[in-house]
Write an enzyme that holds these catalytic residues in place. Structure first.
Site, PDB file in Angstrom:
ATOM      1  CG  HIS A 258    -108.180 -16.233  12.642  1.00  0.00           C
ATOM      2  ND1 HIS A 258    -108.036 -17.587  12.784  1.00  0.00           N
ATOM      3  CD2 HIS A 258    -107.050 -15.810  12.003  1.00  0.00           C
ATOM      4  CE1 HIS A 258    -106.883 -17.980  12.258  1.00  0.00           C
ATOM      5  NE2 HIS A 258    -106.263 -16.919  11.768  1.00  0.00           N
TER       6      HIS A 258
ATOM      7  CG  ASP B 227    -106.953 -27.161  11.898  1.00  0.00           C
ATOM      8  OD1 ASP B 227    -106.628 -26.035  11.471  1.00  0.00           O
ATOM      9  OD2 ASP B 227    -106.463 -28.221  11.465  1.00  0.00           O
TER      10      ASP B 227
ATOM     11  CG  LEU C  54    -117.195 -23.456  31.244  1.00  0.00           C
ATOM     12  CD1 LEU C  54    -117.121 -24.973  31.180  1.00  0.00           C
ATOM     13  CD2 LEU C  54    -117.790 -22.921  29.939  1.00  0.00           C
TER      14      LEU C  54
HETATM   15  C1  V0D Z   1    -108.323 -17.694  16.539  1.00  0.00           C
HETATM   16  C2  V0D Z   1    -110.223 -20.011  16.369  1.00  0.00           C
HETATM   17  C3  V0D Z   1    -111.443 -16.929  21.214  1.00  0.00           C
HETATM   18  C4  V0D Z   1    -108.768 -20.198  16.684  1.00  0.00           C
HETATM   19  C5  V0D Z   1    -110.996 -19.151  17.318  1.00  0.00           C
HETATM   20  C6  V0D Z   1    -104.847 -15.733  19.700  1.00  0.00           C
HETATM   21  C7  V0D Z   1    -107.803 -19.084  16.508  1.00  0.00           C
HETATM   22  C8  V0D Z   1    -110.678 -17.702  17.191  1.00  0.00           C
HETATM   23  C9  V0D Z   1    -110.404 -16.448  21.964  1.00  0.00           C
HETATM   24  C10 V0D Z   1    -110.473 -16.070  23.354  1.00  0.00           C
HETATM   25  C11 V0D Z   1    -108.930 -16.939  18.803  1.00  0.00           C
HETATM   26  C12 V0D Z   1    -111.465 -16.545  24.181  1.00  0.00           C
HETATM   27  C13 V0D Z   1    -111.544 -16.147  25.489  1.00  0.00           C
HETATM   28  C14 V0D Z   1    -110.613 -15.302  25.993  1.00  0.00           C
HETATM   29  C15 V0D Z   1    -109.601 -14.846  25.221  1.00  0.00           C
HETATM   30  C16 V0D Z   1    -109.534 -15.225  23.888  1.00  0.00           C
HETATM   31  C17 V0D Z   1    -109.333 -16.412  21.093  1.00  0.00           C
HETATM   32  C18 V0D Z   1    -107.259 -16.062  20.277  1.00  0.00           C
HETATM   33  C19 V0D Z   1    -107.624 -16.518  19.018  1.00  0.00           C
HETATM   34  C20 V0D Z   1    -105.910 -15.592  20.591  1.00  0.00           C
HETATM   35  F1  V0D Z   1    -110.685 -14.936  27.259  1.00  0.00           F
HETATM   36  N1  V0D Z   1    -111.063 -17.177  19.970  1.00  0.00           N
HETATM   37  N2  V0D Z   1    -109.771 -16.857  19.868  1.00  0.00           N
HETATM   38  N3  V0D Z   1    -108.091 -16.010  21.293  1.00  0.00           N
HETATM   39  N4  V0D Z   1    -109.298 -17.405  17.565  1.00  0.00           N
END
Ligand code: V0D
Length: 239
Positions: free
Chosen positions: A36, A19, A130
């Site tokens: 993000h 968050d 992991l």
């Molecule tokens: C946005 C903060 C990594 C939270 C982090 C909607 C919300 C950045 C992934 C991710 C998001 C990691 C590995 C993977 C696929 C995706 C991610 C989303 C949003 C999707 F295999 N950060 N992250 N996916 N945010």
């Protein structure tokens, strides 16, 4: 503050509510998507750090079932981030022996995202380091209702005697059936809520809440959380 000690108990499964991306961006006068994007860098650092200290499972709350109600442009940006992450990082997941899995109502995601996810999951299926579990369009109450629906169907079809239903049988119907329960739940940005994340699974988890916003949560922050977990294990003996 408790220092992390590699010789003490390592949390086997860490779950994170990531968050504070929006607030991080607002405080800097940047567009939300920058929060993000920087948050996605924190995910990479969390992956490296978990690998380094020997965590087996990292579950991240990337997109909740409620997040569909956000402005369309933000939902689009998040799906773009997901596509970008998968396209750019799958080779590094493979190189680092990370196995990618997802939980949530994946069928609600755009078809293109579903296909990319399927490819990356397949490409990393043989990895035994992991496990990264990404919660996408995930909501814990929905998961519990869905599990109940499938158990009711089994009972109706004569495959399950309601008198024999137990915790293990129930847990086997959840999206997380293949994973141990989280040992440590981390929530960034200071809110004291669980927000429909892994309600069943965190029954006995240690909870670490930090005011640090997710884009600022880096290696030292994760080690601090793991150190605090070790301190509590020593005091309470893990019960
Ligand atoms: C946005 C903060 C990594 C939270 C982090 C909607 C919300 C950045 C992934 C991710 C998001 C990691 C590995 C993977 C696929 C995706 C991610 C989303 C949003 C999707 F295999 N950060 N992250 N996916 N945010």
């Amino acid at each position: 503050m408790a220092a992390f000690d590699p010789d003490k108990e390592i949390p086997r499964h860490i779950a994170i509510i990531m968050d504070g991306n929006g607030r991080w961006a607002r405080e800097r006068g940047l567009p939300r998507r920058e929060g993000h994007r920087t948050g996605a860098e924190s995910v990479e650092i969390a992956l490296e750090t978990c690998g380094e200290i020997g965590v087996d499972y990292l579950t991240i709350y990337a997109f909740s079932s409620e997040n569909w109600k956000r402005p369309e442009a933000e939902v689009k940006a998040l799906m773009g981030l997901l596509a970008h992450f998968l396209k750019e990082k799958t080779s590094s997941l493979i190189k680092n022996n990370i196995r990618l899995r997802v939980i949530g109502q994946i069928d609600k995601l755009p078809k293109s995202n579903q296909k990319e996810l399927e490819k990356s999951i397949e490409a990393t299926a043989g990895n035994d380091g992991l496990t990264l579990v990404v919660a996408l369009s995930y909501g814990s109450r929905e998961e519990i209702v869905e599990a109940t629906r499938s158990l009711m169907k089994k009972a109706q079809d004569g495959e399950l005697d309601p008198g024999n239903l137990d915790e293990a049988t129930f847990a086997a119907q959840l999206n997380t059936a293949a994973y141990p329960d989280p040992d440590l739940l981390i929530r960034t940005s200071g809110e004291f809520r669980v927000s429909n994340f892994l309600l069943w699974q965190i029954s006995y988890s240690e909870i670490f809440i930090t005011k640090t916003l997710w884009p600022d949560f880096r290696r030292d922050n994760l080690l601090e959380a793991a150190g605090e977990y070790q301190k509590r294990q020593r005091r309470f003996g893990g019960v």
